[in-house]
Design an enzyme around this catalytic site. Structure first.
Site, PDB file in Angstrom:
ATOM      1  N   HIS A 142      46.246  19.773  33.615  1.00  0.00           N
ATOM      2  CA  HIS A 142      46.538  21.107  33.858  1.00  0.00           C
ATOM      3  C   HIS A 142      45.698  22.071  33.350  1.00  0.00           C
ATOM      4  CE1 HIS A 142      48.465  20.524  29.851  1.00  0.00           C
ATOM      5  NE2 HIS A 142      48.192  21.962  29.819  1.00  0.00           N
TER       6      HIS A 142
ATOM      7  N   TYR B  93      45.344  30.604  22.233  1.00  0.00           N
ATOM      8  CA  TYR B  93      46.038  29.183  22.782  1.00  0.00           C
ATOM      9  C   TYR B  93      45.549  28.862  24.051  1.00  0.00           C
ATOM     10  CZ  TYR B  93      50.081  26.565  24.318  1.00  0.00           C
ATOM     11  OH  TYR B  93      50.916  25.517  24.655  1.00  0.00           O
TER      12      TYR B  93
ATOM     13  N   LYS C 119      69.832  81.985   5.033  1.00  0.00           N
ATOM     14  CA  LYS C 119      70.838  80.883   4.999  1.00  0.00           C
ATOM     15  C   LYS C 119      70.117  79.707   5.791  1.00  0.00           C
ATOM     16  CE  LYS C 119      73.904  83.142   7.295  1.00  0.00           C
ATOM     17  NZ  LYS C 119      73.483  84.425   7.571  1.00  0.00           N
ATOM     18  N   THR C 120      69.413  79.727   6.963  1.00  0.00           N
ATOM     19  CA  THR C 120      68.794  78.539   7.340  1.00  0.00           C
ATOM     20  C   THR C 120      67.419  78.183   6.729  1.00  0.00           C
ATOM     21  OG1 THR C 120      69.563  79.240   9.665  1.00  0.00           O
ATOM     22  CG2 THR C 120      67.411  77.742   9.431  1.00  0.00           C
TER      23      THR C 120
END
Length: 286
Positions: A41, A79, A187-188
């Protein structure tokens, strides 16, 4: 059946003629092998110029068995050139251009160095993108988050020291409500500071399912409500998080637990009457 991809491994049993590089292929490598059962093959690896379906590949090499590449680029090539089963070859056509290995950790490291967007890995690392697009987007988001957080600076205001002092003493019941009706009190900016220095969970509110899903057991939870959210505050999720137990029903139902959670609310308004026990709210006036 595999989706359309660029990188394919193939086996062609009992080949009758050699293969050649088709115009649609960027790279082809294969060799003649003999398997354990004695069958002859071709074993090979192909990189296409564009994404191609399984049906499209079978038209190029009729009778071949194709699989989407599972390993890395280098592993697939090796491979197809291994010596232990080789009879003839290997034969290479086109240009083999080594790219980043198709392993998520290496892709992430490359993204960190180069600043590439996840979509840019489609061509170079097609299989990694196929498998891990959402992971890459999440990782890039974390990089952006770290960059943004590192740039945050805080201009301290007197009221911030009061919150700092409260956080020194653990209290399993209280909800700290920072109230600043005018806006511009910082605040943020202070909420960002707590995200940066204490890894706090930050939210501007929303549905319980969304907030519960996003909360990752952080000990410090911040709700920073815009003025326009006053009528839509989800008081229930605030109390559930403070209690350290909340059900997340988004995607997969799960109950999240924590032995201690500190909740701070930043708002231009005070909580609606009757939503919390009066002894539970500790006000800090910004």
């Amino acid at each position: 059946m595999a989706r359309q991809v660029i990188c394919w491994c193939f086996t062609l049993n009992n080949p009758l003629s050699p293969l050649s590089l088709h115009d649609s292929m960027k790279y082809l490598v294969y060799q003649t092998e003999q398997g354990e059962a004695g069958n002859i093959h071709f074993q090979g690896y192909i990189e296409m110029k564009k994404r191609t379906s399984l049906a499209g590949m079978k038209k190029l090499i009729p009778g071949a068995h194709f699989e989407k590449r599972r390993g890395t680029q280098g592993e697939a090539r090796a491979y197809s050139m291994k010596e232990d089963t080789r009879l003839e070859g290997p034969w290479e056509y086109g240009e083999f251009v080594p790219t980043i290995e198709d392993k998520l950790r290496e892709v992430m490291n490359d993204m960190k160095i180069t600043g590439k967007r996840p979509i840019e890995y489609i061509e170079e690392c097609c299989n990694t993108y196929d498998k891990s697009a959402s992971t890459l987007r999440e990782f890039r988001g974390e990089l952006k988050k770290k960059k943004a957080i590192s740039s945050w600076e805080l201009q301290r205001k007197p009221w911030m020291g009061e919150v700092d002092a409260l956080l020194q003493e653990r209290d399993g019941r209280r909800i700290i409500w920072v109230y600043g009706p005018q806006g511009g009190e910082g605040k943020t900016s202070y909420a960002k500071h707590l995200v940066k220095t204490r890894d706090a969970f930050y939210s501007t509110g929303g549905k319980t399912a969304d907030i519960a899903f996003a909360w990752d057991h952080q000990e410090l939870v911040l709700f920073d409500f815009p003025r326009s959210f006053e009528e839509y505050v989800n008081y229930g999720v605030i109390e559930q998080l403070k209690n350290g137990i909340i059900q997340s029903g988004k995607y997969q139902s799960v109950i999240k637990y924590s032995d201690y959670v500190e909740v701070i609310v930043f708002a231009n308004f005070t909580p609606r009457s009757g939503m919390f026990s009066e002894d539970r709210i500790v006000y800090v006036y910004a």
